[in-house]
Design an enzyme around this catalytic site. Structure first.
Site, PDB file in Angstrom:
ATOM      1  CG  HIS A  36      19.689 -13.528 -27.699  1.00 45.19           C
ATOM      2  ND1 HIS A  36      19.027 -14.182 -28.712  1.00 45.19           N
ATOM      3  CD2 HIS A  36      19.051 -12.334 -27.535  1.00 45.19           C
ATOM      4  CE1 HIS A  36      18.040 -13.415 -29.148  1.00 45.19           C
ATOM      5  NE2 HIS A  36      18.031 -12.298 -28.452  1.00 45.19           N
ATOM      6  CG  HIS A  88      13.557 -12.779 -26.013  1.00 40.96           C
ATOM      7  ND1 HIS A  88      12.864 -13.201 -27.125  1.00 40.96           N
ATOM      8  CD2 HIS A  88      14.682 -12.191 -26.487  1.00 40.96           C
ATOM      9  CE1 HIS A  88      13.535 -12.879 -28.218  1.00 40.96           C
ATOM     10  NE2 HIS A  88      14.647 -12.250 -27.855  1.00 40.96           N
ATOM     11  CG  HIS A 121      11.845  -7.659 -28.332  1.00 37.38           C
ATOM     12  ND1 HIS A 121      12.165  -8.331 -27.167  1.00 37.38           N
ATOM     13  CD2 HIS A 121      12.822  -7.968 -29.234  1.00 37.38           C
ATOM     14  CE1 HIS A 121      13.286  -9.008 -27.351  1.00 37.38           C
ATOM     15  NE2 HIS A 121      13.699  -8.824 -28.575  1.00 37.38           N
ATOM     16  CG  ASP A 158      16.462  -8.574 -25.860  1.00 39.91           C
ATOM     17  OD1 ASP A 158      16.725  -9.657 -26.413  1.00 39.91           O
ATOM     18  OD2 ASP A 158      16.605  -7.470 -26.420  1.00 39.91           O
ATOM     19  NE  ARG A 166      13.576 -13.662 -32.370  1.00 43.03           N
ATOM     20  CZ  ARG A 166      14.434 -12.711 -32.023  1.00 43.03           C
ATOM     21  NH1 ARG A 166      15.736 -12.883 -32.214  1.00 43.03           N
ATOM     22  NH2 ARG A 166      14.021 -11.577 -31.462  1.00 43.03           N
ATOM     23  CG  ASN A 196      22.366  -5.971 -33.352  1.00 44.06           C
ATOM     24  OD1 ASN A 196      23.406  -5.551 -33.866  1.00 44.06           O
ATOM     25  ND2 ASN A 196      21.902  -7.190 -33.553  1.00 44.06           N
TER      26      ASN A 196
END
Length: 297
Positions: free
Chosen positions: A33, A31, A181, A249, A124, A254
């Site tokens: 980005h 996971h 998560h 992650d 997703r 955020n």
């Protein structure tokens, strides 16, 4: 000259520690980005947050340092429906990456086919208020109809008690379901653990339910101490070791307050999958099965 944007969410820790743990060959960070660079891959006008640019080159440098050869690139809401950054990374990765898309009302079956050829293997959906309204049942059904013929999974980003409501829908969805998560619910010992029990029950009762043991920093009761989150990850892994994957992650979008060090996150694996066989299962065999990696990619 590159235009500058004011970030509304902090960037990652740019100085990771070298992990003490040596990862097995073909270890997968399940996971992550990538963001931008925004002058080449613009952020969506309707985005709810603006990140620092964290392009593929930054991710590759981190993974070389940590010891990952594979990863799953999750389309970020800040890029909206424009998947150009992830598709470019999939092409450059030559089989080392898989992608997870955001399938919207404008997405066509032809696009899904092209994305599949590129390496996308999931869609997703969000049940997180900071990322917009959750999908309706009809919207989920449309996604299932589009991606089902390609064998994709449905990545489900729940927060708080929303996993309890979604658990009632699992039987309606004929796809592999992967919870992001660890379900991202409150694990404080002072409150009822209905979400924990619901997630464990889903894992036990459904062969098509998986969970990402990521986001320990997001759910820990007292960060930077992650002990209770690591304990939950271990509990989920021992509940269904063949249905768990793990991810950093990175770059932690955020995240406000405690920003984890990715080298430290890798070392949490010592408490989640402490034996070599368990580590191989979590980081190599399970991702191959879940995300359709070629065994020697």
């Amino acid at each position: 000259m590159t235009d500058t944007l004011e970030a509304t969410t902090p960037g990652p820790n740019r100085h990771p520690h070298k992990p003490q743990l040596e990862l097995p060959p073909n270890a997968c960070d399940a996971h992550v980005h990538i963001f931008g660079p925004h002058d080449r891959f613009p952020y969506a006008e309707e985005r709810t947050f603006t990140p620092e640019d964290v392009p593929l080159e930054d991710l590759e440098e981190l993974h070389r340092f940590l010891g990952f050869q594979r990863s799953v690139l999750v389309q970020s809401a800040c890029h909206g429906s424009d998947h150009s950054a992830v598709l470019d990374a999939l092409e450059r990765g030559a089989g080392r990456y898989r992608g997870v898309a955001l399938v919207g009302p404008e997405t066509t079956a032809r696009e899904i086919g092209r994305w599949h050829e590129a390496g996308m293997r999931g869609a997703r959906i969000h049940f997180a208020a900071h990322l917009g309204a959750p999908p309706t049942r009809s919207e989920i059904a449309r996604i299932v109809d589009l991606v089902g013929p390609f064998g994709w999974h449905l990545a489900v980003h729940v927060m708080g008690p929303s996993i309890l409501d979604f658990a009632e829908r699992v039987h309606e969805i004929p796809l592999r379901i992967v919870f992001d998560h660890m379900g991202r619910f409150d694990i404080s010992p002072s409150r009822p653990q209905r979400e924990r029990e619901a997630l464990k029950r889903l894992l036990v009762e459904n062969d098509d339910v998986w969970v990402k043991l990521s986001g320990a920093d997001r759910i820990a009761s007292h960060p930077p101490q992650l002990d209770d989150a690591i304990a939950l990850a271990r509990e989920l892994f021992t509940t269904r070791p063949d249905r768990c994957v793990w991810g950093t992650d990175f770059p932690h979008p955020n995240t406000h307050g405690f920003m984890p060090n990715d080298g430290d996150l890798v070392d949490t694996l010592c408490g989640i999958a402490p034996t070599q066989d368990e580590l191989e299962l979590l980081l190599v065999a399970n991702p191959e099965a879940c995300f359709d990696f070629a065994p020697n990619a």
